[in-house]
Design a protein around this motif. Structure first.
Motif, PDB file in Angstrom:
ATOM      1  N   GLU A  72      -6.083   1.405  15.106  1.00 21.25           N
ATOM      2  CA  GLU A  72      -6.291   2.688  14.490  1.00 21.25           C
ATOM      3  C   GLU A  72      -7.051   2.541  13.372  1.00 21.25           C
ATOM      4  O   GLU A  72      -7.122   1.371  12.697  1.00 21.25           O
ATOM      5  CB  GLU A  72      -4.833   3.579  14.613  1.00 21.25           C
ATOM      6  N   PRO A  73      -7.705   3.542  13.077  1.00 19.12           N
ATOM      7  CA  PRO A  73      -8.617   3.602  11.800  1.00 19.12           C
ATOM      8  C   PRO A  73      -8.067   3.340  10.595  1.00 19.12           C
ATOM      9  O   PRO A  73      -8.435   2.307   9.841  1.00 19.12           O
ATOM     10  CB  PRO A  73      -9.273   5.172  11.657  1.00 19.12           C
ATOM     11  N   ALA A  74      -6.937   3.660  10.045  1.00 15.25           N
ATOM     12  CA  ALA A  74      -6.344   3.295   8.952  1.00 15.25           C
ATOM     13  C   ALA A  74      -5.840   1.716   8.892  1.00 15.25           C
ATOM     14  O   ALA A  74      -6.392   1.139   7.942  1.00 15.25           O
ATOM     15  CB  ALA A  74      -4.865   4.009   8.742  1.00 15.25           C
ATOM     16  N   ASP A  75      -5.171   1.294   9.925  1.00 21.43           N
ATOM     17  CA  ASP A  75      -5.058  -0.110  10.068  1.00 21.43           C
ATOM     18  C   ASP A  75      -6.327  -1.138   9.972  1.00 21.43           C
ATOM     19  O   ASP A  75      -6.588  -2.125   9.426  1.00 21.43           O
ATOM     20  CB  ASP A  75      -4.103  -0.564  11.022  1.00 21.43           C
ATOM     21  N   THR A  99       4.816  -3.152   8.276  1.00 20.30           N
ATOM     22  CA  THR A  99       5.673  -1.981   7.891  1.00 20.30           C
ATOM     23  C   THR A  99       7.128  -2.261   7.933  1.00 20.30           C
ATOM     24  O   THR A  99       7.631  -2.760   9.115  1.00 20.30           O
ATOM     25  CB  THR A  99       5.408  -0.670   8.524  1.00 20.30           C
ATOM     26  N   LYS A 126      -9.273  -0.634   8.688  1.00 19.00           N
ATOM     27  CA  LYS A 126      -9.735  -0.470   7.278  1.00 19.00           C
ATOM     28  C   LYS A 126      -8.787  -1.617   6.402  1.00 19.00           C
ATOM     29  O   LYS A 126      -9.551  -2.189   5.704  1.00 19.00           O
ATOM     30  CB  LYS A 126      -9.431   0.828   6.660  1.00 19.00           C
ATOM     31  N   LEU A 127      -7.658  -1.502   6.631  1.00 16.39           N
ATOM     32  CA  LEU A 127      -6.793  -2.522   5.908  1.00 16.39           C
ATOM     33  C   LEU A 127      -7.033  -3.735   6.332  1.00 16.39           C
ATOM     34  O   LEU A 127      -6.890  -4.825   5.552  1.00 16.39           O
ATOM     35  CB  LEU A 127      -5.426  -2.149   5.873  1.00 16.39           C
ATOM     36  N   SER A 151       0.835  -1.232  -0.072  1.00 24.36           N
ATOM     37  CA  SER A 151      -0.008  -0.055  -0.071  1.00 24.36           C
ATOM     38  C   SER A 151       0.925   1.356  -0.092  1.00 24.36           C
ATOM     39  O   SER A 151       0.289   2.263  -0.367  1.00 24.36           O
ATOM     40  CB  SER A 151      -1.020  -0.073   1.212  1.00 24.36           C
ATOM     41  N   GLU A 152       2.225   1.196   0.514  1.00 22.76           N
ATOM     42  CA  GLU A 152       3.088   2.410   0.553  1.00 22.76           C
ATOM     43  C   GLU A 152       4.555   1.781   0.149  1.00 22.76           C
ATOM     44  O   GLU A 152       4.811   1.027   0.733  1.00 22.76           O
ATOM     45  CB  GLU A 152       2.846   3.233   2.122  1.00 22.76           C
ATOM     46  N   LYS A 161       4.869  -0.242   3.364  1.00 26.36           N
ATOM     47  CA  LYS A 161       3.850  -0.944   4.172  1.00 26.36           C
ATOM     48  C   LYS A 161       2.722  -1.837   3.354  1.00 26.36           C
ATOM     49  O   LYS A 161       2.734  -1.310   2.033  1.00 26.36           O
ATOM     50  CB  LYS A 161       2.935   0.160   4.448  1.00 26.36           C
TER      51      LYS A 161
END
Length: 241
Positions: free
Chosen positions: A177-180, A135, A182-183, A97-98, A121
Motif C-alpha cells: 500500500e502507498p504508506a508502507d 506493527t 514509502k516506508l 513511526s507510531e 509501528k
C-alpha cells in the motif's frame, strides 16, 4: 567505433546501480523504454548485460533492483528480526513511526481479549536500508510502563517481564500500500511477504500480536525439516531409497 544502443544503455544502468544502495528498485522496463527512446527488447538486452555483471537482479512480479543478498530467516525458533539480521552480518536498526494506546482492530481484540492496547509501528533496517515494516499490538496493562524510546531501542521480547512459550506465525503474500511502500522505499503494488505472529505466555495465552511486511526481494524464510520416517505401504512393506 560507434557502440550498439543496448550497450550504451547498459553503461548508464551500471552507473546507476553502482551509485544506489543494495535493494533499490529500478524503473520499470516500460519507463526505461520511454526514457531512453528505445524498444523494450533493447532495454531488456541492456538489463541482461548488467545482470550478468552481478550488479542487478530481478524477481517475477517485482521487477529489477540493485543486487542484494536476501536476509535468510529461520522459522525453527522464536527470535527477533534484529537477531536474524545480525546473524547474517548486517547492522540492525529500528525506527518507530507510531506509538499509541488505543482500541485494537477486531481481529487483534479477539486474540488478545482486551479493548485497549499499545500499538507500535516501526521500520527495521539492515545496513541502513528498510527491511521490514512491523506493527505490534500489546495489551495496555502489559505495555503501560513502556516508552517510545524503550520500544525503539529494544524488542518487546526483552522488555516484557513475562515468560514466553512460543508463537504461531502465518505467512502470506500481499502488495505494498502507498504508506508502507514509502516506508520501505519500494513502488506501490510491489510484492510483499506478510507475516502475522501471535506470541503466547507460558499458559498459552496470546500476549503479543505482530504483523511484519517484508519486500519480497529482501528476505527468504528457511525451515529445516527433520528426516522423515520411511513410509509404510498398506501391505506393511517399508519403502526405502
Amino acid at each position: 567505433m560507434r557502440r550498439i544502443r543496448y550497450q550504451e544503455i547498459a553503461d548508464e544502468l551500471r552507473e546507476r546501480a553502482r551509485s544506489s544502495p543494495p535493494g533499490t528498485v529500478l524503473q520499470s522496463e516500460a519507463e526505461m523504454s520511454a526514457e531512453f527512446a528505445a524498444s523494450r527488447v533493447t532495454v531488456r538486452r541492456a538489463l541482461e548485460l548488467v545482470r550478468d555483471d552481478g550488479l542487478i537482479a530481478a524477481r517475477q512480479g517485482f521487477g529489477w533492483f540493485v543486487a542484494t543478498e536476501p536476509v535468510r530467516q529461520s522459522l525453527t525458533s522464536l527470535g527477533t528480526i534484529e537477531s536474524q539480521v545480525e546473524g547474517v552480518g548486517k547492522i540492525s536498526e529500528r525506527k518507530v513511526s507510531e506509538f499509541a494506546f488505543e482500541q485494537p482492530p477486531a481481529r487483534v481484540r479477539k486474540l488478545l481479549q482486551t479493548d485497549q492496547v499499545l500499538r507500535v509501528k516501526r521500520v527495521n533496517l539492515a545496513d541502513g536500508e528498510p527491511f521490514a515494516v512491523v506493527t505490534v499490538w500489546c495489551p495496555a496493562d502489559l505495555g503501560a510502563s513502556l516508552s517510545r524510546t524503550d520500544v525503539e531501542q529494544r524488542p518487546f521480547y526483552e522488555l516484557l517481564d513475562i515468560e514466553l512459550r512460543g508463537a504461531t506465525q502465518t505467512i502470506g503474500a500481499d502488495s505494498a500500500e502507498p504508506a508502507d511502500a514509502k516506508l520501505l522505499g519500494i513502488q506501490v503494488g510491489s510484492p510483499l511477504l506478510r507475516c502475522q505472529r501471535v506470541t503466547t505466555n507460558r499458559k498459552g495465552e496470546p500476549v503479543l500480536v505482530s504483523e511484519h511486511l517484508f519486500p519480497a526481494h529482501r528476505t527468504e524464510f528457511v525451515v529445516d525439516l527433520p528426516q522423515a520416517e520411511p513410509s509404510m505401504t498398506p501391505s506393511g512393506l517399508r519403502l526405502v531409497d
